[in-house]
Scaffold this motif. Structure first.
Motif, short mmCIF file in Angstrom:
data_model
loop_
_atom_site.label_atom_id
_atom_site.label_comp_id
_atom_site.label_asym_id
_atom_site.label_seq_id
_atom_site.Cartn_x
_atom_site.Cartn_y
_atom_site.Cartn_z
N GLN A 67 10.54 -1.66 5.06
CA GLN A 67 10.08 -0.16 5.23
C GLN A 67 10.45 0.68 4.21
OE1 GLN A 67 9.63 1.09 9.22
NE2 GLN A 67 8.82 -0.39 9.78
N GLU A 68 11.83 0.80 3.28
CA GLU A 68 12.54 1.72 2.58
C GLU A 68 11.64 1.19 1.06
OE1 GLU A 68 16.34 2.50 2.65
OE2 GLU A 68 16.48 1.26 4.28
N VAL A 69 11.26 -0.35 0.92
CA VAL A 69 10.63 -0.25 -0.48
C VAL A 69 9.52 -0.56 -0.54
CG1 VAL A 69 13.02 -1.70 -0.75
CG2 VAL A 69 10.95 -2.77 0.21
N TRP A 70 8.77 -0.65 0.90
CA TRP A 70 6.93 -0.89 0.58
C TRP A 70 6.35 0.27 0.01
CZ3 TRP A 70 6.25 -5.63 2.37
CH2 TRP A 70 5.82 -6.00 2.49
N THR A 71 5.53 0.36 -0.69
CA THR A 71 4.66 0.89 -1.32
C THR A 71 3.32 1.15 -0.78
OG1 THR A 71 3.24 0.27 -3.07
CG2 THR A 71 5.77 0.75 -3.03
N SER A 72 2.10 2.26 -1.27
CA SER A 72 0.94 2.15 -0.62
C SER A 72 0.11 1.05 -1.14
CB SER A 72 0.74 3.38 -1.00
OG SER A 72 0.56 3.41 -2.87
N ASN A 73 1.09 0.42 -1.70
CA ASN A 73 0.03 -0.99 -2.29
C ASN A 73 0.82 -1.99 -2.12
OD1 ASN A 73 -1.73 0.18 -4.46
ND2 ASN A 73 -0.73 0.72 -6.28
N GLY A 74 1.29 -2.20 -1.47
CA GLY A 74 1.97 -3.17 -0.86
C GLY A 74 3.79 -3.66 -1.52
N SER A 75 4.02 -4.73 -1.58
CA SER A 75 5.55 -4.79 -2.00
C SER A 75 5.62 -5.08 -3.63
CB SER A 75 5.54 -6.89 -0.99
OG SER A 75 7.06 -7.33 -2.18
N PRO A 76 6.65 -4.12 -3.58
CA PRO A 76 7.11 -4.19 -5.36
C PRO A 76 7.32 -5.52 -5.52
CG PRO A 76 8.93 -2.41 -4.27
CD PRO A 76 7.91 -3.28 -2.65
N LEU A 77 7.64 -6.49 -5.25
CA LEU A 77 7.49 -7.65 -5.46
C LEU A 77 6.46 -8.68 -6.00
CD1 LEU A 77 10.16 -9.74 -5.96
CD2 LEU A 77 9.80 -10.81 -3.77
N LYS A 78 5.94 -8.11 -4.60
CA LYS A 78 4.02 -8.76 -5.39
C LYS A 78 3.45 -8.00 -6.74
CE LYS A 78 2.53 -10.36 -1.44
NZ LYS A 78 1.55 -10.94 -0.32
N ILE A 79 3.57 -6.89 -6.06
CA ILE A 79 3.05 -5.53 -6.98
C ILE A 79 3.14 -5.69 -8.83
CG2 ILE A 79 2.44 -3.97 -8.11
CD1 ILE A 79 2.92 -2.47 -5.21
N TYR A 80 4.93 -6.10 -8.72
CA TYR A 80 5.40 -6.58 -9.86
C TYR A 80 4.67 -8.77 -10.95
CZ TYR A 80 8.09 -2.90 -11.09
OH TYR A 80 8.46 -1.34 -11.14
N GLY A 81 4.60 -9.14 -9.40
CA GLY A 81 4.47 -10.70 -10.04
C GLY A 81 3.11 -10.60 -10.45
N TYR A 82 2.15 -9.29 -9.31
CA TYR A 82 0.95 -9.37 -10.01
C TYR A 82 0.20 -8.75 -11.61
CZ TYR A 82 -1.50 -11.10 -5.83
OH TYR A 82 -1.40 -12.42 -5.00
N ARG A 83 1.45 -7.79 -11.57
CA ARG A 83 1.39 -7.42 -12.76
C ARG A 83 1.57 -8.33 -14.09
NH1 ARG A 83 -0.84 -4.00 -16.86
NH2 ARG A 83 0.31 -3.12 -17.85
N VAL A 84 3.34 -9.37 -13.85
CA VAL A 84 3.80 -10.28 -14.52
C VAL A 84 2.18 -10.65 -15.20
CG1 VAL A 84 5.29 -11.81 -15.33
CG2 VAL A 84 5.65 -9.82 -14.57
N GLU A 85 1.79 -11.60 -13.91
CA GLU A 85 0.50 -12.45 -14.09
C GLU A 85 -0.67 -11.52 -15.55
OE1 GLU A 85 -1.47 -14.98 -11.28
OE2 GLU A 85 -2.34 -12.99 -11.21
N GLU A 86 -0.92 -10.73 -14.98
CA GLU A 86 -1.81 -10.25 -16.29
C GLU A 86 -1.41 -10.21 -17.17
OE1 GLU A 86 -4.42 -5.85 -16.42
OE2 GLU A 86 -2.84 -6.24 -14.73
N LEU A 87 0.13 -9.99 -17.60
CA LEU A 87 0.43 -9.49 -18.46
C LEU A 87 0.99 -10.54 -19.67
CD1 LEU A 87 3.18 -6.52 -18.14
CD2 LEU A 87 0.66 -6.36 -19.40
N LEU A 88 1.17 -12.13 -19.01
CA LEU A 88 1.84 -12.92 -19.17
C LEU A 88 0.24 -13.56 -19.61
CD1 LEU A 88 3.34 -15.07 -20.68
CD2 LEU A 88 3.80 -15.62 -17.77
N GLN A 89 -0.83 -13.95 -18.79
CA GLN A 89 -2.22 -14.28 -18.97
C GLN A 89 -2.73 -14.01 -21.23
OE1 GLN A 89 -4.27 -16.80 -17.31
NE2 GLN A 89 -4.89 -16.49 -19.72
N LYS A 90 -2.38 -12.53 -20.80
CA LYS A 90 -3.04 -11.65 -22.25
C LYS A 90 -2.34 -12.02 -23.27
CE LYS A 90 -3.66 -6.67 -24.14
NZ LYS A 90 -3.76 -5.34 -23.88
N ALA A 91 -1.03 -12.38 -23.30
CA ALA A 91 -0.20 -12.71 -24.42
C ALA A 91 -0.10 -14.05 -24.62
CB ALA A 91 1.12 -12.58 -23.55
#
Length: 352
Positions: A67-91
């Motif tokens: 609960q300390e690390v959870w955000t309104s968008n969910g788990s940071p690990l998953k949030i960054y995971g999807y962000r990396v997926e998006e950026l790596l796909q673009k690259a």
């Protein structure tokens, strides 16, 4: 006739509960700890330990920490995971199909691999997001993927990325983050803390008889290349060299131990108490076995170790953030997938 199919890229991180609720955390712990490569004891013993002791008792405590690390968008690990997926796909571009998966829980490896089937792939690159190889992490991803594809009628070429502990862009990316803190303040000492493993798992390594015999804390070579401890020490040496940190000014340690069996030493909490006993007041801490901020970085290293350091007389304990979605990290992943360097202007990261 040339191949025209795309290349699938599966990036895999450890996993996270679907929510910080006790039932979801318990579900996550059960899947994670029932992995035979994580708790490597006979099945019935593992089942009893996990389902009757660890999951029931740890889930409520772990839920509070999540609960300390959870955000309104969910788990940071998953949030960054999807962000990396998006950026790596673009690259990588249109000739690649990038999918994120978690070794435990969702999105699962099975779901991601099923999605690949509709893309007529010629090749799949499996990229576990663990810098240093360990049977309990990278090895577990390999086993899961191979179990799944063993049932496919058509299996495309598959390449596994084993580790990237010494990849220049990985080192440069972490060093760049550390440099920001080093330019903003002065530190007496530096700690490189890594996720721990039971000592018995190191002893199962087929290529070395012992870490002492293979000089795992002082050198990285063909004999100990698959030793987790040796890889952690090598990453630390490379980071220290990149940042101009003398050997006597940094310490390598291991965190997150579970149970009463011996784990890799030195333990980070013991190191903290030893440093404060020597009068060390200001420490910059790196966690180079994690590529995204998560419970083990933000809470364990960033808060719990900070509290322990201050309780023992320390003044400043500063955590260097993880790579998350930094541009150099995306370049590193792109190079790992394509095996071609991404040309970029040279950067000088040494700090006097």
């Amino acid at each position: 006739m040339s191949k025209t199919g795309k290349t699938g890229v599966l990036i895999v991180n450890q996993g996270t509960p679907d929510s910080p609720s006790v039932p979801d955390v318990r579900k996550y712990l059960r899947e994670f700890l029932m992995d035979e490569r994580v708790i490597d004891i006979p099945y019935m013993n593992r089942w009893a330990l996990v389902n009757l002791i660890i999951a029931p008792t740890r889930a409520p405590k772990s839920a509070k920490v999540y609960q300390e690390v959870w955000t309104s968008n969910g788990s940071p690990l998953k949030i960054y995971g999807y962000r990396v997926e998006e950026l790596l796909q673009k690259a990588l571009g249109k000739d690649y199909v990038v999918k994120l998966a978690m070794r435990y829980q969702s999105p699962s490896i099975e779901e991601a691999m099923e999605k690949f089937k509709g893309h007529h792939l010629s090749k799949i690159v499996i990229l576990p997001l663990y810098p240093q190889y360990a049977s309990a992490t990278t090895g577990s991803v390999y086993q899961k993927v191979m179990d799944l594809v063993s049932n496919w009628q058509v299996i495309p070429e598959i390449r596994f990325v084993n580790s990237f502990l010494d990849h220049p862009k990985f080192i440069e990316a972490f060093a760049e983050l550390g440099k920001k803190h080093m330019l903003a303040a002065s530190y007496d000492h530096y700690v490189f803390t890594y996720h721990g493993l039971p000592e018995r798992q190191l002893h199962k390594n087929d290529s070395i008889t012992s870490c002492e015999h293979a000089n795992c804390t002082t050198s990285y070579n063909a004999t100990n290349q698959f030793c987790y401890r040796a890889q952690c020490y090598e990453t630390s040496r490379l980071l220290a060299e990149k940042l101009g940190i003398a050997e006597e000014h940094y310490t390598v340690s291991f965190q997150s131990r579970l149970g009463n069996d011996p784990w890799i030493k030195p333990y980070t909490d013991d190191v903290i108490q030893a440093l404060t006993a020597k009068g060390i007041k200001r420490v910059l801490a790196f966690a180079p076995s994690f590529v995204a901020d998560c419970l083990e970085t933000t809470v364990e290293v960033g808060r719990e170790y900070k509290e322990l350091f201050e309780e023992n007389g320390g003044e400043i304990w500063q955590l260097v953030e993880s790579l998350n979605d930094s541009p150099l990290w995306i370049e590193c992943l792109q190079e790992l997938v394509t095996e071609n360097p991404v040309v970029a202007p040279a950067k000088v990261l040494r700090v006097a």
